[in-house]
Design a protein around this motif. Structure first.
Motif, mmCIF file in Angstrom:
data_model
loop_
_atom_site.group_PDB
_atom_site.id
_atom_site.type_symbol
_atom_site.label_atom_id
_atom_site.label_comp_id
_atom_site.label_asym_id
_atom_site.label_seq_id
_atom_site.Cartn_x
_atom_site.Cartn_y
_atom_site.Cartn_z
ATOM 1 N N ARG A 165 -10.653 5.299 12.144
ATOM 2 C CA ARG A 165 -9.265 4.867 12.297
ATOM 3 C C ARG A 165 -8.276 5.985 11.998
ATOM 4 O O ARG A 165 -7.171 6.007 12.531
ATOM 5 N N LEU A 166 -8.684 6.908 11.124
ATOM 6 C CA LEU A 166 -7.755 7.973 10.737
ATOM 7 C C LEU A 166 -7.730 9.135 11.723
ATOM 8 O O LEU A 166 -6.765 9.881 11.778
ATOM 9 N N GLY A 188 -13.247 3.672 8.492
ATOM 10 C CA GLY A 188 -11.990 4.226 7.994
ATOM 11 C C GLY A 188 -11.735 5.592 8.581
ATOM 12 O O GLY A 188 -10.625 5.908 9.008
ATOM 13 N N ILE A 240 -3.185 14.555 4.780
ATOM 14 C CA ILE A 240 -3.822 13.606 3.867
ATOM 15 C C ILE A 240 -4.830 12.736 4.609
ATOM 16 O O ILE A 240 -5.909 12.434 4.106
ATOM 17 N N ARG A 288 -10.582 1.721 -4.397
ATOM 18 C CA ARG A 288 -11.259 0.519 -4.856
ATOM 19 C C ARG A 288 -11.454 0.557 -6.361
ATOM 20 O O ARG A 288 -11.283 -0.443 -7.046
ATOM 21 N N THR A 309 -8.669 12.656 3.673
ATOM 22 C CA THR A 309 -9.274 11.372 3.302
ATOM 23 C C THR A 309 -10.505 11.102 4.164
ATOM 24 O O THR A 309 -11.540 10.653 3.659
ATOM 25 N N VAL A 329 0.441 5.220 3.787
ATOM 26 C CA VAL A 329 0.216 5.124 5.235
ATOM 27 C C VAL A 329 -1.278 5.251 5.537
ATOM 28 O O VAL A 329 -1.851 4.473 6.307
ATOM 29 N N THR A 330 -1.910 6.223 4.904
ATOM 30 C CA THR A 330 -3.340 6.449 5.137
ATOM 31 C C THR A 330 -4.176 5.233 4.766
ATOM 32 O O THR A 330 -5.055 4.815 5.525
ATOM 33 N N SER A 345 1.431 13.973 6.139
ATOM 34 C CA SER A 345 0.667 12.723 6.174
ATOM 35 C C SER A 345 -0.622 12.907 6.980
ATOM 36 O O SER A 345 -1.647 12.305 6.660
ATOM 37 N N GLU A 348 -14.311 10.477 2.891
ATOM 38 C CA GLU A 348 -15.152 9.319 3.221
ATOM 39 C C GLU A 348 -16.525 9.767 3.725
ATOM 40 O O GLU A 348 -17.559 9.230 3.326
ATOM 41 N N ALA A 398 2.645 9.181 2.068
ATOM 42 C CA ALA A 398 1.616 9.541 3.055
ATOM 43 C C ALA A 398 0.290 8.866 2.716
ATOM 44 O O ALA A 398 -0.475 8.468 3.597
ATOM 45 N N MET A 399 0.048 8.709 1.426
ATOM 46 C CA MET A 399 -1.192 8.080 1.001
ATOM 47 C C MET A 399 -1.159 6.588 1.325
ATOM 48 O O MET A 399 -2.171 6.010 1.723
ATOM 49 N N GLU A 402 -3.659 2.491 7.355
ATOM 50 C CA GLU A 402 -4.295 2.812 8.635
ATOM 51 C C GLU A 402 -5.805 2.666 8.561
ATOM 52 O O GLU A 402 -6.472 2.308 9.520
ATOM 53 N N MET A 403 -6.329 2.961 7.388
ATOM 54 C CA MET A 403 -7.766 2.837 7.214
ATOM 55 C C MET A 403 -8.187 1.377 7.141
ATOM 56 O O MET A 403 -9.341 1.037 7.324
ATOM 57 N N GLY A 404 -7.236 0.523 6.853
ATOM 58 C CA GLY A 404 -7.543 -0.900 6.734
ATOM 59 C C GLY A 404 -7.875 -1.297 5.311
ATOM 60 O O GLY A 404 -8.599 -2.248 5.073
ATOM 61 N N ILE A 407 -5.485 12.976 -3.125
ATOM 62 C CA ILE A 407 -6.154 12.206 -2.075
ATOM 63 C C ILE A 407 -6.738 10.941 -2.687
ATOM 64 O O ILE A 407 -7.321 10.970 -3.754
ATOM 65 N N LEU A 408 -6.557 9.848 -1.979
ATOM 66 C CA LEU A 408 -7.062 8.572 -2.460
ATOM 67 C C LEU A 408 -7.957 7.999 -1.369
ATOM 68 O O LEU A 408 -7.468 7.428 -0.412
ATOM 69 N N ASP A 409 -9.244 8.172 -1.488
ATOM 70 C CA ASP A 409 -10.112 7.613 -0.446
ATOM 71 C C ASP A 409 -10.542 6.208 -0.821
ATOM 72 O O ASP A 409 -10.135 5.681 -1.855
ATOM 73 N N SER A 410 -11.332 5.569 0.028
ATOM 74 C CA SER A 410 -11.588 4.140 -0.179
ATOM 75 C C SER A 410 -12.295 3.869 -1.498
ATOM 76 O O SER A 410 -12.006 2.901 -2.171
ATOM 77 N N TYR A 411 -13.188 4.764 -1.892
ATOM 78 C CA TYR A 411 -13.921 4.513 -3.136
ATOM 79 C C TYR A 411 -12.993 4.584 -4.339
ATOM 80 O O TYR A 411 -13.023 3.725 -5.218
#
Lengths: 143, 230
Positions: free
Chosen positions: B206-207, B203, B135, A62, B139, A89-90, B132, B143, A86-87, A93-95, A55-59
């Protein structure tokens, strides 16, 4: 010091392959270790292989972007490789966009990119040398 | 560190839920008393799940002992959700029909973030979400958990399987922090914090398919987000 994420030198590049679950603590440790390693080994490029990340979240995204920017400031080009579809895409989508970093489909492509980059630099250097010699000759000074 | 899995019996789980609103001693007393009144044994509950008669007795206790009206209705609602709730792994009927209870992950340090998102991914996989979507859900949980760690620790994240109106998953992040003062700015997506990209909440929104946030200076923040299948 025992490292949780190994940083491997392979020819002129450093390779960081992240195969474990990344916690904030590990990311910060990695940031420190990479800068040390860059200073010690003076590599041409840095590859951050992320195919093992779940999983790769925003933190974390970054932080990985930061690592690549830090490497850039130290004169090392870095490529992030192997981002899971999939990551990807995520993240979009999160921006979240990894602007200012190079990415490659897989490790092979990343190595190829850095090789191209190196060759490119060599050609540029030769051209510059030629130009200098040429202009010096025109001016009548010794090369 | 670990999810609260009611391994030590349903009555102690009920007590655990209620002690969020009451002191341990009072919560324990109410549970004991209600069990006696409803004439339900621990063994019977293992077979049949938490009976409605017991929950209504518990709610009577809540009405008497919880003074704050908001907390009271909150607690009542949570107890209502627990009607029919069974322990995992000891179901008497066919396994598929057993409604899975919510997983609650306390969020207190950075490692809990990893634990919470893994738990979310596991549950999403069980529900049958595509990779997907798994994930995306994990995610989103990550967050929300990180927000709690950065701004309002400790808190907790509840991950729940939804069956109605359509199958899916609900995540609920709850903390007792200071609330979010610049919510509008954050929701517009223009906010960039020092520690992240300011994408935590927006985020997550949006998900996920459905997103709800309740925040106030003295009540902390509760974020509920659903993701539906298909």
């Amino acid at each position: 010091m025992a490292r949780n994420i190994p940083i491997i030198k392979i020819y002129d590049n450093l390779l960081v392959s992240i195969q474990i679950e990344l916690s904030d603590h590990l990311v910060n440790e990695l940031k420190d270790n990479i800068t040390d390693e860059i200073q010690n080994t003076n590599p041409k490029g840095l590859i951050i292989e992320v195919s093992g990340i779940d999983i790769l979240d925003s933190y974390i995204a970054r932080s990985i972007r930061d690592i690549s920017q830090i490497a850039k400031l130290m004169g090392v080009r870095s490529v992030i490789s192997g981002l899971d579809p999939a990551m990807a895409v995520t993240l979009v989508e999160m921006g979240l966009y990894l602007t200012g970093t190079d990415t490659a489909l897989n490790l092979e492509a990343a190595i190829y990119m850095l090789e191209e980059n190196k060759r490119g630099q060599e050609i540029d250097l030769e051209e510059i040398m030629d130009e200098v010699t040429h202009s010096n000759r025109e001016r009548g000074t010794r090369p | 560190m670990n999810a609260v899995e009611p391994s030590s019996g349903l009555s102690s789980y009920l007590q655990e839920v209620m002690s969020e609103y009451l002191s341990d001693v009072v919560a324990g007393g109410i549970v004991k008393f209600a069990m006696k009144r409803a004439a339900h044994s621990e063994e019977a509950m293992l077979q049949e799940g938490i009976p409605e008669s017991l929950v209504s007795k518990l709610k009577r206790g809540i009405d008497i002992f919880v003074e704050d009206a908001n907390k009271r209705s909150d607690c009542r609602a949570r107890l209502d959700q627990l009607v029919g709730y069974k322990l995992m792994g000891v179901s008497a009927g066919p396994a598929k029909q057993t409604p899975e209870g919510p997983s609650v992950v306390p969020i207190d340090d950075e490692d809990d973030i990893v634990y919470a998102r893994n738990k979310a991914k596991q549950l999403a996989e069980k529900v049958g979400f595509s990779r997907s979507d798994q994930i995306k859900i994990a995610t989103a949980v990550s967050e929300l958990a990180r927000n709690i760690i950065k701004y309002a620790r400790p808190g907790k994240i509840k991950i729940q399987v939804l069956e109605q109106p359509s199958s899916g998953i609900r995540i609920e992040a709850e903390d007792k922090g200071q609330g979010i003062k610049n919510l509008d700015e954050i929701m517009e997506g223009g906010y960039e914090s020092k520690t992240g990209l300011g994408l935590g909440i927006v985020g997550c929104k949006r998900l996920m398919d459905n997103f709800n946030i309740r925040t106030g200076e003295y009540m902390g923040t509760t974020i509920t987000a659903d993701k539906y299948r298909g």
